[in-house]
Design a protein around this motif. Structure first.
Motif, PDB file in Angstrom:
ATOM      1  N   ALA A   1       0.826  -1.206   0.000  1.00  0.00           N
ATOM      2  CA  ALA A   1       0.000   0.000   0.000  1.00  0.00           C
ATOM      3  C   ALA A   1       0.861   1.257   0.000  1.00  0.00           C
ATOM      4  O   ALA A   1       0.429   2.316  -0.477  1.00  0.00           O
ATOM      5  N   ILE A   2       2.062   1.166   0.537  1.00  0.00           N
ATOM      6  CA  ILE A   2       2.975   2.307   0.504  1.00  0.00           C
ATOM      7  C   ILE A   2       3.402   2.584  -0.931  1.00  0.00           C
ATOM      8  O   ILE A   2       3.460   3.737  -1.379  1.00  0.00           O
ATOM      9  N   ASN A   3       3.692   1.526  -1.701  1.00  0.00           N
ATOM     10  CA  ASN A   3       4.057   1.696  -3.103  1.00  0.00           C
ATOM     11  C   ASN A   3       2.910   2.248  -3.928  1.00  0.00           C
ATOM     12  O   ASN A   3       3.132   3.015  -4.871  1.00  0.00           O
ATOM     13  N   SER A   4       1.694   1.850  -3.604  1.00  0.00           N
ATOM     14  CA  SER A   4       0.545   2.205  -4.436  1.00  0.00           C
ATOM     15  C   SER A   4      -0.166   3.451  -3.915  1.00  0.00           C
ATOM     16  O   SER A   4      -0.049   4.534  -4.496  1.00  0.00           O
ATOM     17  N   PHE A   5      -0.878   3.324  -2.806  1.00  0.00           N
ATOM     18  CA  PHE A   5      -1.729   4.410  -2.342  1.00  0.00           C
ATOM     19  C   PHE A   5      -0.944   5.644  -1.925  1.00  0.00           C
ATOM     20  O   PHE A   5      -1.383   6.774  -2.163  1.00  0.00           O
ATOM     21  N   LEU A   6       0.207   5.462  -1.286  1.00  0.00           N
ATOM     22  CA  LEU A   6       0.947   6.629  -0.814  1.00  0.00           C
ATOM     23  C   LEU A   6       1.755   7.308  -1.912  1.00  0.00           C
ATOM     24  O   LEU A   6       2.457   8.276  -1.647  1.00  0.00           O
TER      25      LEU A   6
END
Length: 335
Positions: free
Chosen positions: A236-241
């Motif tokens: 989620a850090i790679n994608s959403f953030l």
């Protein structure tokens, strides 16, 4: 094999000029893609079914203190291995550690099932080099405009990119690691470490409950469910953030902070802070921001097992700080 903006020649070839060609940054071959698909199925897809199996097993054995302890304990061990070991120590060299401590952190990170340490480091260094530009292996911002493009980008960066991608040349991106014989030995045993991460909760679950259902519950909750939960918080850090959140500091890519998730991500969700100051061992940058990865590093330093922790100065942070109010999904600053 192909590379990014580089001639298709081997490093040993002199081409037409007789001079050594630039070293390839990436390797793109059917053999490597087969390995990537195998890893994707084993350690990215299988934990999904393991999570479903853990929920289904509740009809056989309810979720109790043993299951919680194994899930939480293995999640903390492997999560700290990824953030303090794989990311802050080996990728960015934000501190130095005693050799045996570095090896333990590498094993802890390996048990997470997110790739061998040398490969993980090479991929992440390439991400920083090309972040949110062509060449970034998992940017969510390169799949077109509009909601359809954003959705495709999120799916790609969160999960699908791991099926097949150009493999960063470790000779180019991780020469320091391949010179470390101790670390290379740990990397070569990667599959064994993943297996150990599944075996430990299985054995403990069986011993603590003296039952086969306890062993199965340990495997499902402390093994597969733990892998599933940790993987998706990291991804989620790679994608959403890279799409949503707040921005406190100037950086060339679209990284954002998600401070509300700091504990869940071991401090990794201070993502804009990290991209602005990648050599800082603290991603929170200030003592009042939750950052468990830095807490571990600081504890190791107090014990004399880690050193050379250098945080950015107030002047550097002030020079990069953005002005204005924070917004979600944009490039405004966080207060």
């Amino acid at each position: 094999m192909t590379t990014d903006h580089e001639p298709d020649r081997s490093p040993e070839s002199g081409g037409e000029t007789g001079k050594p060609a630039p070293r390839r940054k990436t390797i793109d071959s059917p053999y490597i893609h087969r390995l990537q698909r195998r890893h994707f199925l084993l350690f990215d897809v299988l934990p999904i079914f393991g999570m479903v199996g853990a929920v289904a097993f509740l009809f056989v054995r309810p979720f109790g203190i043993v299951e919680f302890a194994l899930l939480f304990g293995m999640w903390v061990v492997t999560g700290l291995g990824v953030t303090a070991g794989y990311h802050r120590l080996f990728t960015h060299r934000t501190f130095k550690a005693a050799p045996w401590v570095a090896s333990v952190l590498a094993v802890m990170g390996s048990m997470a099932g997110q790739g061998a340490v040398v490969s993980w480091v090479a991929l992440h260094r390439r991400h920083h080099e090309y972040s949110d530009r062509p060449g970034d292996p998992h940017s969510p911002n390169l799949s077109g405009a509009g909601w359809s493009g954003r959705l495709r980008g999120l799916m790609h960066s969160h999960f699908l990119w791991m099926r097949r991608h150009e493999y960063p040349n470790v000779v180019h991106y991780a020469p320091d690691l391949i010179k470390d014989r101790r670390l290379v030995r740990v990397a070569r045993l990667y599959y064994w470490w993943v297996g150990l991460g599944l075996l430990i909760p299985t054995v403990l679950g069986g011993l603590l409950t003296m039952s086969w259902t306890g062993a199965v519950a340990g495997l499902l909750w402390g093994g597969f469910a733990r892998m599933f939960l940790l993987e998706h918080t990291v991804w989620a850090i790679n994608s959403f953030l890279h799409m949503f959140g707040t921005r406190a500091y100037e950086s060339r890519e679209n990284s954002h902070n998600g401070g509300i998730f700091a504990l869940l991500t071991f401090g990794e969700s201070w993502h804009n802070n990290h991209h602005a100051f990648p050599t800082s061992p603290s991603f929170g940058l200030h003592w009042y921001r939750l950052d468990p990865g830095y807490w571990l590093i600081k504890t190791l330093a107090l014990l004399g097992l880690a050193w050379d922790l250098e945080l950015p100065s107030d002047e550097r942070m002030a020079a990069k700080r953005l002005s204005g109010k924070s917004t979600v999904g944009g490039n405004a600053a966080a207060a």
